[in-house]
Design an enzyme around this catalytic site. Structure first.
Site, PDB file in Angstrom:
ATOM      1  N   ASP A 113       0.885  -1.176   0.151  1.00 49.37           N
ATOM      2  CA  ASP A 113      -0.027  -0.051  -0.020  1.00 49.37           C
ATOM      3  C   ASP A 113       0.881   1.197  -0.006  1.00 49.37           C
ATOM      4  O   ASP A 113       0.390   2.196   0.829  1.00 49.37           O
ATOM      5  CB  ASP A 113      -1.101  -0.066   1.099  1.00 49.37           C
ATOM      6  CG  ASP A 113      -0.134   0.036   2.558  1.00 49.37           C
ATOM      7  OD1 ASP A 113       1.034  -0.223   2.573  1.00 49.37           O
ATOM      8  OD2 ASP A 113      -0.916   0.276   3.523  1.00 49.37           O
ATOM      9  N   GLU A 114       1.988   1.151  -0.663  1.00 57.21           N
ATOM     10  CA  GLU A 114       3.045   2.242  -0.745  1.00 57.21           C
ATOM     11  C   GLU A 114       3.080   2.659  -2.421  1.00 57.21           C
ATOM     12  O   GLU A 114       3.161   1.927  -2.951  1.00 57.21           O
ATOM     13  CB  GLU A 114       4.183   1.851  -0.058  1.00 57.21           C
ATOM     14  CG  GLU A 114       4.246   1.558   1.474  1.00 57.21           C
ATOM     15  CD  GLU A 114       5.421   1.116   1.938  1.00 57.21           C
ATOM     16  OE1 GLU A 114       5.804   1.570   3.094  1.00 57.21           O
ATOM     17  OE2 GLU A 114       6.630   0.846   1.021  1.00 57.21           O
TER      18      GLU A 114
END
Length: 321
Positions: free
Chosen positions: A225-226
């Site tokens: 989720d980066e």
């Protein structure tokens, strides 16, 4: 009854000549000296393949009028003909009369007629196959550099681009900025709504990132989720760049409707500028640290923008707070 009684030599010669002339594959007959070999006969397919005209090459030396462009390899092929009498499917690049390079496979055989040595070459145009192979290789390279879920460049691609951008900064008057983005609340979506919903969130955020930044800004998904955004800033317009980034972040992290429910995924964002002496690792690490500072605020969406200790710029450049 032998073959000569069925096909007299003159009939066979006539048939072979017609086959030579109308064959769809390029064929050339040349004399057999490595340095002085010259054209004796070519068919229409050869002229079409090379763009040459028979009146221009008749009797001319291959060294001056030939289409093949690899002289050292040509000498090697002549040695093969001299030693073995033939070669098969040698890779040769030829130059069309219009300047385009055509990859070919050439097979040749040496023949002696009335004491005169000739070489017969059969030339296969493999440009379509080479082009197709190149397209496959490009697709494979692109696939290896692309995140399958989001469609954005992946970490490997980001690492390559970052090195290129850092190297280019020596001659660039604009500032190189890096925004490190980590989603807030993403785990809750996965845990309560399932991984399909989580995947939809990633795809939606990726789409919004593409829509919210300029075409020359570089956006990548570097982890679960980066995300990373590399962009350039005019030193005189730092405040404007900050405002534009904040507005983009607000648009990107509006609630997302999935399956009739709204997901309230936010983000922690750390933004820093490239400093003199930075490596790729130090640049990313500083932005990562700033992202964690943003996350510690506990806000759904929080941005740490250019901390004074994280960016070194001439005093004449205005700094955002």
């Amino acid at each position: 009854m032998d073959d000569t009684e069925i096909l007299p030599p003159e009939v066979l010669a006539s048939m072979l000549m017609r086959m030579f002339e109308f064959a769809p594959i390029a064929i050339a007959i040349t004399t057999s000296d490595a340095k002085t070999s010259s054209y004796a006969k070519v068919n229409d397919a050869y002229l079409k393949l090379t763009g040459l005209k028979w009146d221009d090459i008749r009797g001319k030396k291959l060294a001056s009028k030939g289409a093949a462009i690899d002289s050292p390899a040509r000498d090697r092929r002549h040695r093969l003909l001299q030693e073995d009498g033939a070669y098969v499917l040698e890779e040769v690049e030829i130059r069309h009369a219009d300047g385009n390079i055509i990859p070919t496979l050439i097979s040749a055989q040496r023949t002696v007629v009335d004491g005169i040595s000739f070489d017969v070459e059969i030339i296969l145009d493999v440009s379509a196959r080479v082009r197709h192979q190149s397209e496959i290789e490009l697709a494979l390279r692109a696939s290896a550099r692309t995140d399958a879920l989001s469609g954005l460049p992946n970490r490997a691609c980001f690492d390559e681009v970052l090195k290129e951008r850092i190297a280019a900064q020596e001659s660039n008057e604009r500032l190189l900025a890096l925004a490190f983005i980590d989603l807030n609340g993403f785990k809750i979506v996965n845990d309560t709504m399932g991984h399909d919903a989580g995947d939809e969130v990633i795809r939606t955020i990726a789409s919004r990132l593409r829509d919210s930044f300029r075409t020359h800004d570089f956006i990548a998904r570097i982890g679960g989720d980066e995300f990373i955004v590399l962009f350039e800033i005019d030193p005189a317009l730092l405040n404007e760049a900050r405002d534009m980034l904040f507005e983009a972040i607000e648009r990107i992290f509006k609630p997302i409707a999935i399956g009739g429910a709204l997901t309230d995924v936010g983000a922690a964002v750390g933004v820093t500028l490239l400093r003199p002496g930075d490596t790729s690792a130090s640049f990313v690490k500083r932005a990562d640290n700033d992202m964690y500072l943003a996350k510690q605020t506990g806000k759904r969406v929080s941005v740490v923008w250019l901390r004074p200790t994280d960016a070194v710029m001439p005093a004449k450049w205005a700094r955002a707070d």
